[in-house]
Design a protein around this motif. Structure first.
Motif, mmCIF file in Angstrom:
data_model
loop_
_atom_site.group_PDB
_atom_site.id
_atom_site.type_symbol
_atom_site.label_atom_id
_atom_site.label_comp_id
_atom_site.label_asym_id
_atom_site.label_seq_id
_atom_site.Cartn_x
_atom_site.Cartn_y
_atom_site.Cartn_z
ATOM 1 N N VAL A 5 0.946 -1.343 -0.015
ATOM 2 C CA VAL A 5 0.199 0.027 0.028
ATOM 3 C C VAL A 5 0.862 1.143 -0.046
ATOM 4 O O VAL A 5 1.562 1.624 1.002
ATOM 5 C CB VAL A 5 -0.969 -0.028 1.117
ATOM 6 C CG1 VAL A 5 -1.768 1.500 1.210
ATOM 7 C CG2 VAL A 5 -1.721 -1.157 0.971
ATOM 8 N N GLU A 6 0.588 2.145 -0.958
ATOM 9 C CA GLU A 6 1.516 3.238 -1.228
ATOM 10 C C GLU A 6 0.854 4.366 -0.593
ATOM 11 O O GLU A 6 -0.498 4.627 -0.635
ATOM 12 C CB GLU A 6 1.796 3.719 -2.691
ATOM 13 C CG GLU A 6 2.505 2.712 -3.399
ATOM 14 C CD GLU A 6 1.698 1.958 -4.368
ATOM 15 O OE1 GLU A 6 2.158 1.342 -5.431
ATOM 16 O OE2 GLU A 6 0.400 1.679 -4.110
ATOM 17 N N SER A 7 1.474 5.610 -0.155
ATOM 18 C CA SER A 7 0.780 6.661 0.264
ATOM 19 C C SER A 7 1.953 7.736 -0.107
ATOM 20 O O SER A 7 2.848 7.374 -0.377
ATOM 21 C CB SER A 7 0.655 6.717 1.842
ATOM 22 O OG SER A 7 1.767 6.395 2.517
ATOM 23 N N GLY A 8 1.470 8.942 -0.157
ATOM 24 C CA GLY A 8 2.248 10.412 -0.168
ATOM 25 C C GLY A 8 2.357 10.961 -1.331
ATOM 26 O O GLY A 8 2.971 11.983 -1.463
ATOM 27 N N GLY A 9 1.417 10.674 -2.128
ATOM 28 C CA GLY A 9 1.309 11.179 -3.449
ATOM 29 C C GLY A 9 0.568 12.733 -3.379
ATOM 30 O O GLY A 9 0.252 12.942 -1.975
ATOM 31 N N GLY A 10 0.636 13.468 -4.541
ATOM 32 C CA GLY A 10 -0.298 14.597 -4.399
ATOM 33 C C GLY A 10 0.367 15.530 -5.588
ATOM 34 O O GLY A 10 0.880 15.080 -6.427
ATOM 35 N N LEU A 11 -0.208 16.674 -5.341
ATOM 36 C CA LEU A 11 0.174 17.941 -6.287
ATOM 37 C C LEU A 11 1.181 18.780 -5.557
ATOM 38 O O LEU A 11 0.910 19.223 -4.304
ATOM 39 C CB LEU A 11 -1.215 18.922 -6.507
ATOM 40 C CG LEU A 11 -1.088 20.039 -7.279
ATOM 41 C CD1 LEU A 11 -0.543 19.937 -8.760
ATOM 42 C CD2 LEU A 11 -2.318 20.892 -7.248
ATOM 43 N N GLY A 15 9.893 22.088 -8.329
ATOM 44 C CA GLY A 15 10.971 22.400 -7.453
ATOM 45 C C GLY A 15 10.362 22.062 -5.929
ATOM 46 O O GLY A 15 11.687 21.877 -5.158
ATOM 47 N N GLY A 16 9.418 21.494 -5.912
ATOM 48 C CA GLY A 16 8.933 21.189 -4.569
ATOM 49 C C GLY A 16 9.337 19.716 -4.220
ATOM 50 O O GLY A 16 10.150 19.097 -5.111
ATOM 51 N N SER A 17 8.923 19.283 -3.009
ATOM 52 C CA SER A 17 9.374 17.798 -2.675
ATOM 53 C C SER A 17 8.088 17.110 -2.174
ATOM 54 O O SER A 17 7.107 17.627 -1.618
ATOM 55 C CB SER A 17 10.273 17.777 -1.513
ATOM 56 O OG SER A 17 11.467 18.694 -1.663
ATOM 57 N N LEU A 18 8.335 15.821 -2.238
ATOM 58 C CA LEU A 18 7.284 14.834 -1.852
ATOM 59 C C LEU A 18 7.996 13.482 -1.251
ATOM 60 O O LEU A 18 9.212 13.126 -1.871
ATOM 61 C CB LEU A 18 6.450 14.485 -2.827
ATOM 62 C CG LEU A 18 5.055 15.326 -3.280
ATOM 63 C CD1 LEU A 18 4.440 14.901 -4.451
ATOM 64 C CD2 LEU A 18 4.238 15.610 -2.393
ATOM 65 N N THR A 90 5.760 13.735 -13.322
ATOM 66 C CA THR A 90 4.233 13.677 -13.223
ATOM 67 C C THR A 90 4.052 12.245 -13.504
ATOM 68 O O THR A 90 4.219 12.089 -14.927
ATOM 69 C CB THR A 90 3.484 14.740 -13.913
ATOM 70 O OG1 THR A 90 3.475 16.130 -13.347
ATOM 71 C CG2 THR A 90 1.883 14.214 -13.853
ATOM 72 N N ALA A 91 3.258 11.481 -12.758
ATOM 73 C CA ALA A 91 3.006 10.058 -13.123
ATOM 74 C C ALA A 91 2.171 9.437 -12.043
ATOM 75 O O ALA A 91 2.370 9.721 -10.921
ATOM 76 C CB ALA A 91 4.215 9.180 -13.413
ATOM 77 N N VAL A 92 1.635 8.286 -12.122
ATOM 78 C CA VAL A 92 1.494 7.402 -11.249
ATOM 79 C C VAL A 92 2.760 6.593 -10.854
ATOM 80 O O VAL A 92 3.155 6.033 -11.478
ATOM 81 C CB VAL A 92 0.215 6.562 -11.450
ATOM 82 C CG1 VAL A 92 -0.259 5.492 -10.398
ATOM 83 C CG2 VAL A 92 -1.200 7.101 -11.939
ATOM 84 N N TYR A 93 2.984 6.378 -9.481
ATOM 85 C CA TYR A 93 4.028 5.913 -8.869
ATOM 86 C C TYR A 93 3.763 4.573 -8.105
ATOM 87 O O TYR A 93 2.584 4.630 -7.334
ATOM 88 C CB TYR A 93 4.708 6.739 -7.830
ATOM 89 C CG TYR A 93 5.660 7.762 -8.635
ATOM 90 C CD1 TYR A 93 5.102 8.905 -9.228
ATOM 91 C CD2 TYR A 93 7.263 7.684 -8.603
ATOM 92 C CE1 TYR A 93 5.895 9.870 -9.974
ATOM 93 C CE2 TYR A 93 7.683 8.855 -9.244
ATOM 94 C CZ TYR A 93 7.016 9.830 -9.864
ATOM 95 O OH TYR A 93 8.055 10.536 -10.614
ATOM 96 N N THR A 113 1.637 14.826 -9.180
ATOM 97 C CA THR A 113 1.491 15.821 -10.140
ATOM 98 C C THR A 113 2.302 17.020 -9.892
ATOM 99 O O THR A 113 2.164 17.583 -8.577
ATOM 100 C CB THR A 113 -0.076 16.168 -10.260
ATOM 101 O OG1 THR A 113 -0.936 14.908 -10.614
ATOM 102 C CG2 THR A 113 -0.317 17.193 -11.564
ATOM 103 N N VAL A 114 3.106 17.201 -10.768
ATOM 104 C CA VAL A 114 3.978 18.558 -10.651
ATOM 105 C C VAL A 114 3.532 19.486 -11.458
ATOM 106 O O VAL A 114 3.896 19.321 -12.698
ATOM 107 C CB VAL A 114 5.430 17.974 -10.836
ATOM 108 C CG1 VAL A 114 6.448 19.307 -10.415
ATOM 109 C CG2 VAL A 114 5.864 16.975 -9.834
ATOM 110 N N SER A 115 3.066 20.706 -11.070
ATOM 111 C CA SER A 115 2.379 21.738 -11.877
ATOM 112 C C SER A 115 2.660 23.086 -11.022
ATOM 113 O O SER A 115 2.225 22.674 -10.011
ATOM 114 C CB SER A 115 1.053 21.554 -12.425
ATOM 115 O OG SER A 115 0.317 22.324 -13.092
ATOM 116 N N SER A 116 2.530 23.997 -11.772
ATOM 117 C CA SER A 116 2.467 25.353 -11.303
ATOM 118 C C SER A 116 1.095 25.997 -11.365
ATOM 119 O O SER A 116 0.544 26.982 -10.774
ATOM 120 C CB SER A 116 3.247 26.384 -11.954
ATOM 121 O OG SER A 116 3.279 26.528 -13.037
#
Length: 116
Positions: A5-11, A15-18, A90-93, A113-116
């Motif tokens: 089970v994965e977690s931690g994704g988002g927008l 230059g940001g981090s996840l 940007t992708a499904v990991y 998702t990496v977007s401004s």
């Protein structure tokens, strides 16, 4: 059988981090290599990083110096720290785990998702 089970994704902005996390349950004592793949829309699923049970790791060239994979064998977890994210990330990991003398197991995926 192994469940992931994965977690931690988002927008996140460029230059940001996840930090992605994946927890394994089931017959975890038989897990050898763990890691992450990703799949962008309309593209194949490709390896991002992997880590062996003795902490040897490798990365695809496009993420070297930006992503760090780690694992906690005692807690059956694998992590992917992603820094300096780019729109191309940007992708499904998907988390994966290789089981000795068996097969590869997959998580359900988490969207990044990496977007401004």
């Amino acid at each position: 059988q192994v469940q992931l089970v994965e977690s931690g994704g988002g927008l996140v902005q460029p230059g940001g981090s996840l930090r992605l996390s994946c927890v394994a349950s089931g017959t975890t004592f038989s897990i050898s290599t763990m890691g992450w793949y990703r799949q962008a829309p309309g593209k194949e699923r490709n390896l991002v990083a992997l880590i062996s049970r003795d902490d040897s790791s490798s990365y695809v060239d496009s993420v070297k110096g930006r992503f760090t994979i780690s694992r906690d064998n005692a807690k059956n977890r694998v992590f992917l720290q992603m820094n300096n994210l780019k729109p191309d990330d940007t992708a499904v990991y998907y988390c994966f785990a290789d089981v000795v003398n068996s097969r590869t197991y997959w998580g359900q995926g988490t969207q990044v998702t990496v977007s401004s």
